[in-house]
Design an enzyme around this catalytic site. Structure first.
Site, PDB file in Angstrom:
ATOM      1  N   CYS A  32     -83.883  16.609 128.572  1.00 15.67           N
ATOM      2  CA  CYS A  32     -84.965  17.450 128.478  1.00 15.67           C
ATOM      3  C   CYS A  32     -84.949  18.574 127.687  1.00 15.67           C
ATOM      4  O   CYS A  32     -84.313  19.453 128.133  1.00 15.67           O
ATOM      5  CB  CYS A  32     -85.404  17.925 130.027  1.00 15.67           C
ATOM      6  N   CYS A  35     -86.497  21.736 129.391  1.00 16.37           N
ATOM      7  CA  CYS A  35     -85.654  22.136 130.532  1.00 16.37           C
ATOM      8  C   CYS A  35     -84.439  22.992 129.892  1.00 16.37           C
ATOM      9  O   CYS A  35     -84.059  24.006 130.577  1.00 16.37           O
ATOM     10  CB  CYS A  35     -85.313  21.205 131.320  1.00 16.37           C
ATOM     11  N   ASP A  36     -83.618  22.455 128.794  1.00 13.00           N
ATOM     12  CA  ASP A  36     -82.449  23.008 128.711  1.00 13.00           C
ATOM     13  C   ASP A  36     -82.099  23.415 127.177  1.00 13.00           C
ATOM     14  O   ASP A  36     -81.112  24.262 126.930  1.00 13.00           O
ATOM     15  CB  ASP A  36     -81.203  21.921 128.887  1.00 13.00           C
TER      16      ASP A  36
END
Length: 207
Positions: A32, A35-36
């Site tokens: 992701c 996300c990261d």
């Protein structure tokens, strides 16, 4: 038994299937970018994939990373022309053609430190020094129990009607199990709210 059902079983990211990949999940390996990606600011990273979603994530990651290496098993992308052109035009993106990830390298202290790549044409092994790997080869919807009961597309995602309705009255759907494009927590939560309100409204009408 229930008068209404809300299906929110989600979708699972596809992985490459290596032990070393799972070992370094959360320590350099991710599925992701949104996300990261922030955690890799100023670092050199790699992404595996050749479709539109992979190119979108590669371009997004250039906001943080100093260099993004796109590893693809063929010598041409599967992505649309516009996404391919955007990726090629980005100076932070480089391409590693005809290659697959053979192993994720690293240790417990430093986490991921690099990749061993294998040529799909010669079988030759090489190493790529990167501190992050993003796997962008798609998602598998968790719809096994609903095969033959609800309308699914070719990839197995539930086909929504009016955002949160399914092909069966009283059965609603929310989140990634019916989302082939965005697959974000905030969009999933939004459809979850709509599905709950729709279910409540249907029950009130019946009562």
């Amino acid at each position: 038994e229930a008068k209404t059902v809300i299906i929110a079983t989600g979708a699972s990211a596809r992985w490459l299937g290596m032990e070393s990949e799972q070992r370094f999940r959360g320590q350099g390996v991710s599925a992701c970018a949104t996300c990261d990606g922030f955690f890799f600011k100023g670092q050199e990273i790699a992404i595996v994939g050749g479709g539109d979603s992979a190119m979108e994530e590669a371009i997004f990651l250039t906001k943080f990373a100093s260099k993004v290496h796109v590893v693809h098993r063929r010598e041409a992308l599967r992505a649309s022309r516009i996404m391919t052109d955007r990726a090629h035009a980005n100076q932070k993106i480089s391409f590693v053609w005809n290659s697959v990830v053979a192993e994720v390298l690293g240790n417990d202290e430093d986490g991921m430190t690099g990749l061993t790549l294998k040529s799909t044409t010669t079988g030759e092994l090489s190493q790529l020094a990167v501190t992050g790997l993003f796997v962008a080869i798609g998602h598998t919807p968790n719809t096994g129990p609903f095969v033959g009961q609800l309308d699914l597309d070719e990839a197995g995602f539930i086909v929504p009607k009016e955002l949160i309705k399914t092909s069966k009255p009283g059965v609603f759907v929310a989140g990634d199990v019916a989302d082939t494009k965005y697959q974000q927590a905030v969009s999933a939560a939004g459809t979850g709210c709509m599905a709950a309100l729709a279910a409540e409204s249907l029950l009130a009408e019946e009562d």
